[in-house]
Design an enzyme around this catalytic site. Structure first.
Site, short mmCIF file in Angstrom:
data_model
loop_
_atom_site.label_atom_id
_atom_site.label_comp_id
_atom_site.label_asym_id
_atom_site.label_seq_id
_atom_site.Cartn_x
_atom_site.Cartn_y
_atom_site.Cartn_z
N GLY A 266 0.81 -1.21 0.00
CA GLY A 266 0.00 0.00 0.00
C GLY A 266 0.85 1.26 0.00
NE ARG B 187 -2.13 -4.47 -1.06
CZ ARG B 187 -1.60 -3.89 0.02
NH1 ARG B 187 -0.56 -4.43 0.61
NH2 ARG B 187 -2.14 -2.78 0.50
CG ASP C 217 2.87 -9.61 5.07
OD1 ASP C 217 3.26 -10.37 5.98
OD2 ASP C 217 1.68 -9.27 4.93
CE LYS D 143 4.39 -0.02 2.60
NZ LYS D 143 3.46 -0.81 1.75
CB THR D 144 2.94 0.08 6.61
OG1 THR D 144 1.52 -0.03 6.67
CG2 THR D 144 3.50 -0.20 8.00
CG ASP E 107 -1.47 -0.44 8.02
OD1 ASP E 107 -2.14 0.51 7.56
OD2 ASP E 107 -1.45 -1.56 7.50
P1 FBP Z 1 0.49 -2.02 3.68
O1 FBP Z 1 0.62 -2.97 4.81
O2 FBP Z 1 0.80 -2.64 2.37
O3 FBP Z 1 1.28 -0.76 3.92
O4 FBP Z 1 -1.06 -1.63 3.65
C1 FBP Z 1 -1.61 -0.45 4.01
C2 FBP Z 1 -3.10 -0.46 3.79
O5 FBP Z 1 -3.47 0.88 3.52
C3 FBP Z 1 -3.94 -1.01 4.94
O6 FBP Z 1 -4.17 -0.05 5.94
C4 FBP Z 1 -5.19 -1.43 4.22
O7 FBP Z 1 -5.91 -2.44 4.91
C5 FBP Z 1 -4.67 -1.95 2.91
O8 FBP Z 1 -3.46 -1.26 2.67
C6 FBP Z 1 -5.61 -1.76 1.75
O9 FBP Z 1 -5.11 -2.42 0.64
P2 FBP Z 1 -5.37 -2.02 -0.87
O10 FBP Z 1 -4.52 -0.82 -1.17
O11 FBP Z 1 -4.89 -3.20 -1.63
O12 FBP Z 1 -6.80 -1.71 -1.02
#
Ligand code: FBP
Length: 546
Positions: A77, A141, A172, A198-199, A201
């Site tokens: 993400g 991803r 991951d 990075k994230t 979250d």
């Molecule tokens: P990452 O762990 O890849 O940084 O994900 C962040 C995130 O924004 C989460 O908060 C959310 O659940 C997910 O990505 C949403 O995924 P997508 O962008 O595939 O809709």
């Protein structure tokens, strides 16, 4: 391309660097490390990259390095600041040797496997400095985990003469970075792999990684909008706003936004789990706060809900775990007619889980069986918990009204904030932090390291005093069940109930539930007084003030 006034002004911003990175650096090695759990299993899986020491860069040494070619991948993400990691990396390898080159793999790890890349030259980099988004090369991803992917990657790595790969990703993706580092080290391919945390979250953090980049900006964007909603609801006084916030399993984003905005209610998933609360307990807790405010004539308020809540309600967690295994073992599920899927699932689940599944509203039950992401995670962003909770609160309040226990009016509005904040222009904190992470990655490469994550610490102090170095990725690992199998993964950092941020929230929440104690943080400021522009998150400030 037309640019906004802010974009133009922001392009000129020079991110700050820790003092030690401003000239030639020397490596200071710490003690050997071990994984956070399951040491024997992790050591056996990573014989070449296990146990390496912590690294810190200090001033000194020589700036006399051969030219290197580096590949960079954005994974998962989007998070504000990714472009600055890449510009820091670019400037770092150029400072080491002007002839060094940077190649970006397009649309995530899949770009490496499919040999889809572009060279990132100075003109391209300059277009993206201090901007949000991952659009310089795009993200994806694809999970890099199979030998044939590693071998396909190696072909293009050799063709381009790449010495090192930098993988910018969450827990991951950094796990995969470590598996790749181990594979290339075992085969003596001469390819280093470095990760960057990075994230949005905020769940990739530990002793050595203070925060993942993007968390700061994303939380500030959500807090701005929550503040605006609070001011709206305090003006019209007729709605309860149920606001779901991204963050996957962890509640760091919801908690940080609560500390910034002082809503009436914020649910913290980790607490729900620790107190073994049922869905009805959570609903009763919210309904009680609504009723208490109604008794004072206040039929309005705000409720923050972490997107992963559903997975933390112990009974739901058991159900999801069984569903994960069931769906992993029965790939034909997707072929079953939609109208028959519910019955099929109920017929296959254990009696206890089947009963819970059958009791869920149809929409939520369906959302629980949607495709997992490539890492085996339930896509919690697709589950409409905010609606589920407000519907259930409405039912409970109606019942209390009949019993004479509630005398208000209840009208709900729903919001889900996630995508709104993931590509915002990075705050000063993220702009500086990301640039320093990228620059540090270049120094790890120059010093021959592999299987390390770039680490920048002491970030609540002025940037001059930040500490740059590297942490062996194996140090953060444990064994977890994924797709029905035990796998080595970086341990997720959930909200600690004995940590300073949660304690600060818990000390105030009863007051916030009853009073209207809203704070309106306003938009991120990029220029102006430092107390307005350069503050870290409340989470980080509280964690560091121990
Ligand atoms: P990452 O762990 O890849 O940084 O994900 C962040 C995130 O924004 C989460 O908060 C959310 O659940 C997910 O990505 C949403 O995924 P997508 O962008 O595939 O809709």
């Amino acid at each position: 391309m037309t640019k906004s006034a802010l974009q133009i002004a922001r392009a000129a911003y020079q991110p700050k660097l820790p003092k030690a990175l401003k000239g030639a650096v020397k490596v200071e090695e710490g003690a050997p490390t071990q994984s956070v759990a399951d040491q024997e299993a992790i050591k056996a899986l990573f014989p070449n990259t296990y146990g390496m020491p912590l690294i810190k860069f200090v001033e000194g040494g020589a700036m006399d390095y051969p030219a290197i070619n580096v590949g960079v991948i954005l994974s998962g993400g989007q998070a504000p600041g990714g472009h600055n990691v890449i510009s820091g990396l670019f400037d770092g390898i150029k400072a080491l040797n002007k002839k060094s080159r940077l190649f970006g793999f397009i649309l995530g790890p899949g770009g490496l496997v499919d040999h889809n890349y572009k060279e990132l030259t100075a003109d391209i980099i300059d277009e993206y400095r201090n901007t949000g988004g991952f659009d310089i090369i795009g993200s994806g991803r694809t999970k890099l985990e199979k030998e044939d992917q590693f071998e396909k990657g190696l072909e293009i790595i050799k063709e381009l003469g790449i010495n090192a790969l930098v993988i910018i990703g969450g827990d991951d993706s950094n796990t995969n970075a470590c598996v790749l580092a181990e594979y290339y080290a075992a085969k003596k391919c001469g390819v280093q792999v470095i990760g960057c945390p990075k994230t949005i979250d905020g769940d990739l953090k530990n002793e050595m990684i203070e925060t993942s980049f993007g968390f700061d900006t994303a939380c500030k964007v959500y807090s701005e909008v929550i503040g605006n909603i609070q001011r709206d609801c305090n003006s019209s006084r007729k709605y309860w706003h149920f606001i779901k916030l991204m963050g996957r399993s962890a509640s760091h984003i919801a908690l940080e936004c609560a500390l910034q905005t002082q809503p009436n209610i914020c649910i913290v998933s980790e607490e729900v789990e620790a107190n073994n609360m049922s869905l009805d307990d959570v609903v009763t807790y919210i309904a009680q706060a609504v009723a208490n405010r109604a008794a004072q004539g206040n039929n309005f308020g705000t409720v923050l809900i972490p997107e992963g809540l559903i997975e933390f309600i112990p009974a739901m967690k058991k159900l999801i775990a069984e569903l994960n295994d069931l769906l992993a073992a029965n790939k034909e599920f997707a072929m079953i007619k939609k109208s028959a899927q519910r019955e099929w699932v109920i017929s296959k689940l254990s009696e206890e889980n089947a009963a819970i599944y059958a009791s869920l509203p149809e929409g939520v039950a369906r959302q629980l069986t949607l495709d997992r992401d490539p890492h085996g995670n339930v896509q919690v962003s697709l589950i409409e918990t905010e609606k589920l909770l407000s519907d259930m609160v409405a039912v409970k309040l109606a019942q209390w009204k009949e019993e004479g226990k509630y005398v208000g009016k209840f009208a709900a509005q729903h919001h889900f904030f996630g995508y709104e904040g993931r590509c915002a222009a990075p705050s000063n904190y993220d702009a500086d932090y990301c640039y320093a992470l990228g620059y540090t990655a270049s120094m790890l490469i120059a010093n021959g390291k592999t299987g390390y994550m770039s680490s920048v610490r002491n970030t609540t102090a002025p940037a001059e005093e930040w500490i740059a170095g590297g942490v062996p990725i194996t140090m953060m690992m444990n064994m977890e069940r994924r797709h029905g199998e035990m796998k080595p993964v970086i341990q997720k950092a959930l909200v600690k109930l004995d940590g300073a941020p949660f304690k600060a929230f818990a000390a105030k929440r009863d007051e916030w539930a009853l009073e209207t104690a809203y704070v309106y943080p306003g938009p991120i400021q990029y220029f102006g007084p430092t107390e307005v522009c350069d503050q870290p998150t409340k989470t980080l400030a509280l964690e560091q003030s121990k």
